[in-house]
Write a protein that holds these residues in place. Structure first.
Motif, PDB file in Angstrom:
ATOM      1  N   ILE A  27      24.695   5.756 -22.601  1.00  0.00           N
ATOM      2  CA  ILE A  27      25.559   6.989 -21.807  1.00  0.00           C
ATOM      3  C   ILE A  27      27.035   7.228 -22.581  1.00  0.00           C
ATOM      4  O   ILE A  27      27.294   6.682 -21.967  1.00  0.00           O
ATOM      5  CB  ILE A  27      24.407   7.750 -20.871  1.00  0.00           C
ATOM      6  N   PRO A  28      27.483   7.335 -24.213  1.00  0.00           N
ATOM      7  CA  PRO A  28      28.472   7.846 -23.585  1.00  0.00           C
ATOM      8  C   PRO A  28      29.282   8.441 -22.880  1.00  0.00           C
ATOM      9  O   PRO A  28      28.760   9.259 -22.491  1.00  0.00           O
ATOM     10  CB  PRO A  28      28.773   8.050 -25.479  1.00  0.00           C
ATOM     11  N   LYS A  29      30.523   7.792 -22.372  1.00  0.00           N
ATOM     12  CA  LYS A  29      32.062   9.126 -21.949  1.00  0.00           C
ATOM     13  C   LYS A  29      31.839  10.550 -22.332  1.00  0.00           C
ATOM     14  O   LYS A  29      32.295  10.489 -23.892  1.00  0.00           O
ATOM     15  CB  LYS A  29      33.063   8.082 -22.115  1.00  0.00           C
ATOM     16  N   GLY A  30      32.331  11.064 -21.842  1.00  0.00           N
ATOM     17  CA  GLY A  30      32.215  12.430 -21.830  1.00  0.00           C
ATOM     18  C   GLY A  30      31.787  13.522 -22.168  1.00  0.00           C
ATOM     19  O   GLY A  30      31.657  14.871 -21.900  1.00  0.00           O
ATOM     20  N   ARG A  31      30.053  13.091 -22.405  1.00  0.00           N
ATOM     21  CA  ARG A  31      28.536  13.565 -22.123  1.00  0.00           C
ATOM     22  C   ARG A  31      28.645  14.771 -21.238  1.00  0.00           C
ATOM     23  O   ARG A  31      28.399  14.386 -19.734  1.00  0.00           O
ATOM     24  CB  ARG A  31      27.986  13.276 -23.231  1.00  0.00           C
ATOM     25  N   VAL A  32      27.846  15.397 -21.814  1.00  0.00           N
ATOM     26  CA  VAL A  32      26.504  16.579 -20.573  1.00  0.00           C
ATOM     27  C   VAL A  32      25.370  16.482 -20.809  1.00  0.00           C
ATOM     28  O   VAL A  32      24.717  16.510 -21.424  1.00  0.00           O
ATOM     29  CB  VAL A  32      27.402  17.584 -19.898  1.00  0.00           C
ATOM     30  N   VAL A  33      24.662  15.366 -20.085  1.00  0.00           N
ATOM     31  CA  VAL A  33      23.722  14.536 -20.517  1.00  0.00           C
ATOM     32  C   VAL A  33      22.227  15.609 -19.469  1.00  0.00           C
ATOM     33  O   VAL A  33      22.689  15.830 -18.257  1.00  0.00           O
ATOM     34  CB  VAL A  33      23.776  12.942 -19.938  1.00  0.00           C
ATOM     35  N   GLY A  34      21.605  16.217 -20.119  1.00  0.00           N
ATOM     36  CA  GLY A  34      20.026  16.697 -19.356  1.00  0.00           C
ATOM     37  C   GLY A  34      18.911  15.672 -19.640  1.00  0.00           C
ATOM     38  O   GLY A  34      18.776  15.338 -20.449  1.00  0.00           O
ATOM     39  N   LEU A  35      18.682  15.189 -17.991  1.00  0.00           N
ATOM     40  CA  LEU A  35      17.367  14.016 -17.962  1.00  0.00           C
ATOM     41  C   LEU A  35      16.195  14.263 -17.723  1.00  0.00           C
ATOM     42  O   LEU A  35      16.125  15.143 -16.644  1.00  0.00           O
ATOM     43  CB  LEU A  35      18.324  12.976 -16.637  1.00  0.00           C
ATOM     44  N   VAL A  36      15.256  14.948 -18.690  1.00  0.00           N
ATOM     45  CA  VAL A  36      14.393  15.738 -18.734  1.00  0.00           C
ATOM     46  C   VAL A  36      13.474  15.118 -18.596  1.00  0.00           C
ATOM     47  O   VAL A  36      13.197  13.740 -18.696  1.00  0.00           O
ATOM     48  CB  VAL A  36      14.065  16.849 -19.573  1.00  0.00           C
ATOM     49  N   GLY A  37      12.152  15.092 -18.377  1.00  0.00           N
ATOM     50  CA  GLY A  37      10.625  14.773 -17.260  1.00  0.00           C
ATOM     51  C   GLY A  37       9.755  15.957 -16.161  1.00  0.00           C
ATOM     52  O   GLY A  37      10.754  16.799 -15.633  1.00  0.00           O
ATOM     53  N   PRO A  38       8.783  15.184 -17.467  1.00  0.00           N
ATOM     54  CA  PRO A  38       7.974  15.887 -15.738  1.00  0.00           C
ATOM     55  C   PRO A  38       7.790  15.611 -14.226  1.00  0.00           C
ATOM     56  O   PRO A  38       8.506  14.262 -14.589  1.00  0.00           O
ATOM     57  CB  PRO A  38       6.378  15.933 -16.660  1.00  0.00           C
ATOM     58  N   ASN A  39       7.415  16.256 -13.116  1.00  0.00           N
ATOM     59  CA  ASN A  39       7.775  15.629 -11.935  1.00  0.00           C
ATOM     60  C   ASN A  39       6.950  14.508 -11.980  1.00  0.00           C
ATOM     61  O   ASN A  39       5.888  14.252 -12.542  1.00  0.00           O
ATOM     62  CB  ASN A  39       6.777  16.781 -11.227  1.00  0.00           C
TER      63      ASN A  39
END
Length: 296
Positions: A27-39
């Motif tokens: 994950i590069p610096k300065g990103r807003v990352v969505g970590l997604v997936g089912p429960n």
């Protein structure tokens, strides 16, 4: 490009069950990352590994180039857990005072200002706050550390729509002001569409897709054409398919130009992309090399 969070072949096993397997991402610096997936996909496990609350069974985790438990990392990380553990008998002011005592470099003024701006009374006990107010206190505690990377584990999952909106607005205001890096776990993709610029998709305990969102969307198309039992689409990879009596719809990963005039090519939305990959709930992770240097 500098990686703020990196995992190489990471796995975490509880007895006989793998909560996370073969996880490789950068994950590069300065990103807003969505970590997604089912429960149950492994999102919480991934975040707990990143903050050093868990040790990997296999592989390596690096945050700012160091092991998560390194003293070079701890002061630079903020974390909001899903259950937002707070002392319910403390007032909000006492909670902030505890944060000041435990964290070198604590920013008391901005923490108080942030909570006053969203209407959280400092004299009220935490146990008497609404769910949305407690979430704002947890966010203020995490941001009061002045972190460079903030990890949030489904922070709005139990909030009503207005409280969710207020929380996200406060978070994005901080990102815009400070350039804070964020990894935000959620299984509600629609909340992340306007918020995130990078995606990590977990399913069946594996990374299925990762990279900056715009290149990921550009690398896929929704194809519509006449109903075929075995559609021929050249070198492209079919991610998902659906059929009516007359029409076949395919979501594909492009591996070259689209040449067949029988197929109409449409752009893909983030939610369509995520749901398509989540439906592939078994098999090895899909690794997609992107032009900007991201990988999955």
């Amino acid at each position: 490009m500098t990686a703020i969070l990196e995992m190489i072949d990471v796995g975490k096993r509880y007895r006989r069950n793998w909560a996370l397997q073969d996880c490789t991402l950068s994950i590069p610096k300065g990103r807003v990352v969505g970590l997604v997936g089912p429960n149950g996909a492994g999102k919480t496990t991934l975040l707990d590994l990143a903050v050093g609350m868990l040790r990997p069974t296999a592989g390596q985790v690096r945050v700012f180039g160091h092991a998560p438990r390194s003293p070079h990392v701890r002061a630079r990380l903020g974390y909001v857990a899903q259950d937002k553990p707070l002392y319910r008998n403390f007032t909000v002011a006492e909670t902030l005072k505890l944060g000041r005592r435990l964290n070198p470099g604590w920013d008391q003024e901005s923490a108080e200002e942030r909570l006053q701006r969203v209407g959280v009374p400092l004299e009220k006990r935490v146990g008497h706050l609404s769910g949305g107010q407690r979430a704002q206190v947890a966010l203020a505690l995490a941001l009061g550390r002045r972190p460079e990377l903030l990890l949030l584990d489904e922070p709005v999952v139990d909030l009503d729509p207005l409280a969710r909106q207020e929380f996200m607005r406060a978070l994005m205001s901080e990102v815009e002001m400070s350039g804070l890096g964020v990894v935000l776990s959620s299984h509600v993709v629609s909340e992340l569409d306007q918020l995130c610029d990078h995606l990590v998709l977990l399913s069946a305990s594996r990374v299925q897709l990762a990279g900056d969102i715009e290149p990921l969307l550009d690398a896929h198309r929704l194809l519509q054409g006449p109903r075929e039992n075995s559609p021929k689409i050249g070198p492209h990879t079919v991610i998902s398919s659906s059929h009516t009596d007359r029409q076949t719809t395919l979501l594909v990963r492009l591996n070259g130009p689209l040449l067949d005039p029988a197929w109409q090519a449409l752009p893909v939305g983030l939610e369509q992309l995520v749901l398509a990959y989540m439906s592939q709930n078994s098999g090895p992770a899909t690794r997609l090399a992107l032009a900007d240097g991201g990988t999955s």
